[in-house]
Write a protein that holds these residues in place. Structure first.
Motif, PDB file in Angstrom:
ATOM      1  N   ILE A   1       0.860  -1.185   0.000  1.00  0.00           N
ATOM      2  CA  ILE A   1       0.000   0.000   0.000  1.00  0.00           C
ATOM      3  C   ILE A   1       0.896   1.235   0.000  1.00  0.00           C
ATOM      4  O   ILE A   1       1.808   1.335   0.829  1.00  0.00           O
ATOM      5  N   VAL A   2       0.648   2.163  -0.919  1.00  0.00           N
ATOM      6  CA  VAL A   2       1.364   3.445  -0.909  1.00  0.00           C
ATOM      7  C   VAL A   2       0.357   4.568  -0.761  1.00  0.00           C
ATOM      8  O   VAL A   2      -0.614   4.646  -1.516  1.00  0.00           O
ATOM      9  N   VAL A   3       0.584   5.406   0.225  1.00  0.00           N
ATOM     10  CA  VAL A   3      -0.256   6.576   0.463  1.00  0.00           C
ATOM     11  C   VAL A   3       0.381   7.755  -0.263  1.00  0.00           C
ATOM     12  O   VAL A   3       1.525   8.118   0.004  1.00  0.00           O
ATOM     13  N   HIS A   4      -0.369   8.340  -1.209  1.00  0.00           N
ATOM     14  CA  HIS A   4       0.118   9.475  -1.991  1.00  0.00           C
ATOM     15  C   HIS A   4      -0.482  10.749  -1.398  1.00  0.00           C
ATOM     16  O   HIS A   4      -1.674  10.999  -1.518  1.00  0.00           O
ATOM     17  N   GLY A   5       0.361  11.545  -0.750  1.00  0.00           N
ATOM     18  CA  GLY A   5      -0.110  12.755  -0.091  1.00  0.00           C
ATOM     19  C   GLY A   5       0.018  13.980  -0.966  1.00  0.00           C
ATOM     20  O   GLY A   5       0.028  13.904  -2.201  1.00  0.00           O
TER      21      GLY A   5
ATOM     22  N   GLY B   1       4.089   2.223   2.254  1.00  0.00           N
ATOM     23  CA  GLY B   1       4.984   3.313   1.889  1.00  0.00           C
ATOM     24  C   GLY B   1       4.223   4.603   1.719  1.00  0.00           C
ATOM     25  O   GLY B   1       2.993   4.632   1.748  1.00  0.00           O
ATOM     26  N   VAL B   2       4.963   5.688   1.553  1.00  0.00           N
ATOM     27  CA  VAL B   2       4.338   6.995   1.344  1.00  0.00           C
ATOM     28  C   VAL B   2       5.055   7.688   0.194  1.00  0.00           C
ATOM     29  O   VAL B   2       6.260   7.511  -0.004  1.00  0.00           O
ATOM     30  N   PHE B   3       4.299   8.455  -0.589  1.00  0.00           N
ATOM     31  CA  PHE B   3       4.891   9.281  -1.642  1.00  0.00           C
ATOM     32  C   PHE B   3       4.339  10.694  -1.486  1.00  0.00           C
ATOM     33  O   PHE B   3       3.141  10.922  -1.640  1.00  0.00           O
ATOM     34  N   ILE B   4       5.234  11.622  -1.138  1.00  0.00           N
ATOM     35  CA  ILE B   4       4.858  13.035  -1.067  1.00  0.00           C
ATOM     36  C   ILE B   4       5.490  13.711  -2.284  1.00  0.00           C
ATOM     37  O   ILE B   4       6.713  13.701  -2.432  1.00  0.00           O
TER      38      ILE B   4
ATOM     39  N   LEU C   1      -1.861  -1.105  -4.090  1.00  0.00           N
ATOM     40  CA  LEU C   1      -2.928  -0.149  -3.810  1.00  0.00           C
ATOM     41  C   LEU C   1      -2.341   1.242  -3.591  1.00  0.00           C
ATOM     42  O   LEU C   1      -1.421   1.416  -2.787  1.00  0.00           O
ATOM     43  N   ILE C   2      -2.894   2.232  -4.298  1.00  0.00           N
ATOM     44  CA  ILE C   2      -2.562   3.642  -4.063  1.00  0.00           C
ATOM     45  C   ILE C   2      -3.747   4.278  -3.329  1.00  0.00           C
ATOM     46  O   ILE C   2      -4.891   4.174  -3.775  1.00  0.00           O
ATOM     47  N   ILE C   3      -3.454   4.946  -2.209  1.00  0.00           N
ATOM     48  CA  ILE C   3      -4.468   5.744  -1.508  1.00  0.00           C
ATOM     49  C   ILE C   3      -4.055   7.199  -1.633  1.00  0.00           C
ATOM     50  O   ILE C   3      -2.993   7.590  -1.145  1.00  0.00           O
ATOM     51  N   THR C   4      -4.869   8.017  -2.293  1.00  0.00           N
ATOM     52  CA  THR C   4      -4.534   9.434  -2.411  1.00  0.00           C
ATOM     53  C   THR C   4      -5.073  10.213  -1.208  1.00  0.00           C
ATOM     54  O   THR C   4      -6.114   9.865  -0.654  1.00  0.00           O
TER      55      THR C   4
ATOM     56  N   ASN D   1       8.715  15.973   2.385  1.00  0.00           N
ATOM     57  CA  ASN D   1       9.094  14.749   3.114  1.00  0.00           C
ATOM     58  C   ASN D   1       9.585  15.081   4.518  1.00  0.00           C
ATOM     59  O   ASN D   1       9.420  14.281   5.446  1.00  0.00           O
ATOM     60  N   VAL D   2      10.230  16.248   4.679  1.00  0.00           N
ATOM     61  CA  VAL D   2      10.741  16.642   5.996  1.00  0.00           C
ATOM     62  C   VAL D   2       9.578  16.812   6.976  1.00  0.00           C
ATOM     63  O   VAL D   2       9.640  16.342   8.119  1.00  0.00           O
ATOM     64  N   SER D   3       8.507  17.457   6.532  1.00  0.00           N
ATOM     65  CA  SER D   3       7.345  17.652   7.407  1.00  0.00           C
ATOM     66  C   SER D   3       6.673  16.332   7.740  1.00  0.00           C
ATOM     67  O   SER D   3       6.276  16.095   8.886  1.00  0.00           O
ATOM     68  N   PHE D   4       6.541  15.472   6.738  1.00  0.00           N
ATOM     69  CA  PHE D   4       5.926  14.167   6.994  1.00  0.00           C
ATOM     70  C   PHE D   4       6.767  13.377   7.993  1.00  0.00           C
ATOM     71  O   PHE D   4       6.231  12.783   8.945  1.00  0.00           O
TER      72      PHE D   4
END
Length: 593
Positions: free
Chosen positions: A80-84, A110-113, A138-141, A313-316
Motif C-alpha cells: 500500500i502506498v499513500v500518496h499525499g 509506503g508513502v509518496f509526497i 494499492l494507491i491511496i490518495t 518529506n521533511v514535514s511528513f
C-alpha cells in the motif's frame, strides 16, 4: 486615510431575538450572522459533542468498499502506498492514514509526497509508473486525486487499485477509482460537505478502526480504538485550519476536540516544532493555550515551509518521528525553511507591488503578476498578500525553463476555479477551490492569451461586485458594552476560522485621548479613546505605526480627534494580571454626521 468600508451586518428579525431570550443580544446577533437559525444548529455550534456531532464514517457511499480493499491488502501483505500532497493538509492526511495502517498491523506500507516543482500537484503518470515498479498494489490518495482521471486510468491499466480521499472541486470527468471518499461527489450522502483533506483521511481511519473493533476489543499494545482515534485529532485540527475550510458542522467539532489534543499532544515531532516556535519551554511546559491562531501563524507555516522551500518529506517525517533526537533534527530543518520562506516572500512581495505599479493594474478587475524563476512554493503566499492589499482576485505566476506555473487567490463572489474550468485548453494541470487555485500552462507562449482570457473572465465575473476593500463587521457597539461578560460569551464561539471568523466590532465617534508608539521601531500604536462615558479605554493597533503598510500616518492622530474603530476583543496577560484588550483591525476618521 483608510478607504476600507465598514460593512456592518444587518440586524436579525425581532422574532429571532425574542425566540432566544436566554442569549445576550450581541450573542444572538453573532449566531444569526453565522447562519445559525435553528435550535439544533445553535446547540451544535455552542456545545459541540464528539459522540453526537461526528458522523458515522460508513455514511460515505464507498467507505465499506474502501475498508474492504485495505483490509485485504493488510491481510495478504500487498503493498500500500499513500500518496499525499506537499501542504499541511496533505501531509497531515498522509500521516493520519499511515499511522492508522501501521497500528492495524500493515507492514508493507509506503508513502509518496510529491515535490512541488518537479512533480506538481496530485498524481502524475511518471509517479504512477514508478509506484508500479515498486510493486505497489494499492494507491491511496490524500488531499488529491479527484482531478487525476488520466493518471488513475493508467494505474488501473497497470493493475493497481486506487482509493481516492479528497475534498477539492469536482472535475467534469471522474476518475475510475476502486473507491472514492469525497464529500462533494454527486450522489454522495455523507452529510458534511466541507471536510478538509485531513478530515476526509480521518474518516477513512475511523472506518478502518470501527471495522477492526468489530472483531478485536483492543488494538496492538492494549490501546482502545477510541483513544487511538482521538489522538489523531491534533493532525485533523492542523489540516482543517491550515487549509482554511469552513469551521462549521463536523469540521468545527473535530477542530474543537483537536485543539484539546494539540494542547497535550504526544506527537514528538509536533512537540519539538512547538519548542522551536517558542511556544513550549525547555521543560516541556506550554507558555499559552494553543488555538486556531497558533495553527495558522505558528504550526502550519512551518509544516508548509518544507514543501515551499525544499521537500515536504521533511514535514511528513517530523509528524512520524519516533525519537526525540529525530524530531529535534527535523524541527530545526523546518525552522530554517520557515525563516528562508519569510525572507523570500518579503522579497517577492516588493517586486510584485512594483510590477503592479509599473503595469498600472490598480484599477483592473484582476491582478496578474509574473516573475522569472519565482519559486513555485511562494506564489500562493504572494497572491494572498496582494489580494488582501488590493481586494481583487490575484494570480501570481512563475516563469522558468520548465514552463509557467501559477497560484491564485480570490475575493468573495468571484469563483477562481470555475474560471479556470471554463478555459481548460490553457492548462497541463489545474485544481483548487472557488477562493484558491493552482495550475501549470501547457505552453509558455500562450501566457499573453491566458492573461487576456482571465481579464475577460474577471470583467464579467466582478461586474456586479463591490471591489472596494471592506471589513465585515458583526455589530456596532458602545465601548461600555465591551466587558468580561461579553468576552466569556465569545469563548463559546471558538474555535474561530473560515465560516466562523472571530467577531469584529465597530465603535464610531470615539474621541482620541492619546497616541503612544510602541514596539520595535514604533511600528505599533496604543490608542487611548473614550466613547459615551468618561472612561478611557486602551486599544492596540498592531502595525499602524508602519508608514509602508499604513501610509495614512495614524501616529499623527492627536487628542480630540474623532475616529471610528473596527476591533476584536482579546486578553492581555502579564505578570499574572489579565485585562481585556481591544485589538484594532482598522481606523477611520469619523464622518461629520
Amino acid at each position: 486615510m483608510s478607504h476600507i468600508k465598514f460593512n456592518v451586518a444587518e440586524t436579525p428579525p425581532a422574532d429571532f431575538l425574542a425566540e432566544h431570550p436566554e442569549l445576550p443580544t450581541i450573542a444572538a446577533r453573532l449566531l444569526w450572522n453565522r447562519g445559525l437559525r435553528t435550535e439544533e444548529k445553535i446547540d451544535e455550534f455552542l456545545n459541540p459533542d464528539y459522540l453526537d456531532d461526528v458522523h458515522d464514517p460508513f455514511l460515505f457511499n464507498d467507505m465499506e468498499k474502501a475498508v474492504e480493499i485495505i483490509n485485504d491488502c493488510i491481510q495478504n501483505n500487498k503493498r500500500i502506498v499513500v500518496h499525499g500532497d506537499y501542504d499541511a493538509d496533505g501531509v497531515c492526511a498522509a500521516a493520519i492514514i499511515i499511522t492508522t495502517l501501521k497500528k492495524l498491523g500493515a507492514t508493507n506500507v509506503g508513502v509518496f509526497i510529491p515535490h512541488r516543482e518537479t512533480d506538481g500537484y496530485g498524481l502524475n503518470k511518471k509517479t504512477v509508473a514508478f509506484l508500479k515498479d515498486e510493486q505497489t498494489h494499492l494507491i491511496i490518495t490524500c488531499d488529491c486525486g479527484i482531478s487525476n482521471t488520466e493518471e488513475i486510468v493508467l494505474a488501473k491499466e497497470l493493475h493497481m487499485q486506487v482509493i481516492i480521499t479528497d475534498h477539492h472541486a469536482m472535475p467534469k470527468v471522474f476518475p475510475p477509482a476502486d473507491a472514492t471518499i469525497h464529500p462533494l461527489v454527486p450522489g454522495e450522502k455523507y452529510p458534511d460537505k466541507s471536510l478538509s483533506g485531513g478530515g476526509v483521511a480521518f474518516k477513512l481511519a475511523q472506518g478502518l478502526l470501527k471495522k477492526h473493533h468489530e472483531k478485536h476489543e483492543l488494538l496492538d499494545g492494549g490501546e482502545s480504538h477510541e483513544a487511538f482515534e482521538k489522538w489523531l485529532l491534533d493532525m485533523v485540527a492542523i489540516s482543517t485550519v491550515a487549509d482554511m475550510v469552513p469551521l462549521i458542522g463536523e469540521s468545527r467539532t473535530l477542530v474543537r476536540y483537536g485543539l484539546t489534543v494539540l494542547n497535550k499532544t504526544r506527537n514528538l515531532g509536533l512537540r519539538q516544532l512547538l519548542v522551536n516556535a517558542g511556544l513550549i519551554d525547555e521543560n516541556g511546559k506550554s507558555k499559552r493555550v494553543f488555538d486556531t491562531e497558533t495553527i495558522s501563524y505558528q504550526i502550519a507555516p512551518r509544516i508548509n515551509a518544507a514543501g515551499r522551500m525544499d521537500h515536504a518529506n521533511v514535514s511528513f517525517a517530523l509528524l512520524m518521528a519516533a525519537t526525540k533526537e529525530e524530531a529535534s533534527d527535523l524541527a530545526a530543518k523546518l525552522q530554517k525553511n520557515n525563516t528562508d520562506r519569510q525572507k523570500l516572500t518579503e522579497q517577492l512581495l516588493g517586486q510584485a507591488r512594483a510590477q503592479i505599479k509599473e503595469t498600472k493594474q490598480e484599477d483592473n478587475p484582476i491582478i496578474l503578476i509574473e516573475g522569472q524563476n519565482w519559486s513555485a512554493g511562494i506564489l500562493g503566499l504572494v497572491a494572498g498578500k496582494i489580494k488582501e492589499e488590493f481586494f481583487k482576485p490575484t494570480i501570481v505566476m512563475g516563469i522558468s525553463s520548465g514552463g509557467v506555473v501559477g497560484s491564485g487567490r480570490s475575493v468573495p463572489g468571484f469563483n477562481l476555479i470555475a474560471s479556470l474550468q471554463s478555459i481548460p485548453e490553457f492548462f497541463n494541470k489545474f485544481g483548487g477551490h472557488p477562493q484558491a487555485c493552482g495550475f501549470s500552462l501547457k505552453d509558455a507562449a500562450e501566457l499573453p492569451k491566458f492573461r487576456e482570457a482571465m481579464l475577460e473572465k474577471a470583467k464579467y465575473g466582478t461586474k456586479d461586485l463591490d471591489l472596494t476593500p471592506q471589513l465585515k463587521i458583526d455589530i456596532e457597539v458602545n465601548l461600555e458594552d465591551v466587558n468580561w461578560k461579553l468576552y466569556d460569551i465569545l469563548q463559546k464561539f471558538e474555535p474561530f476560522g473560515i465560516g466562523n471568523a472571530e467577531p469584529l466590532y465597530a465603535a464610531t465617534g470615539l474621541t482620541v485621548m492619546g497616541v503612544e508608539p510602541v514596539g520595535k521601531d514604533s511600528k505599533h500604536l496604543r490608542l487611548l479613546v473614550k466613547h459615551n462615558s468618561h472612561v478611557v479605554r486602551k486599544t492596540i493597533a498592531f502595525g499602524f505605526g508602519d508608514a509602508v503598510k499604513h501610509p495614512s500616518n495614524w501616529s499623527a492622530l492627536k487628542p480630540g480627534d474623532k475616529i471610528d474603530l473596527a476591533f476584536s476583543v482579546g486578553v492581555n496577560e502579564w505578570n499574572g494580571n489579565r485585562e481585556l484588550q481591544l485589538m484594532v483591525d482598522d481606523i477611520r476618521i469619523s464622518s461629520p454626521s
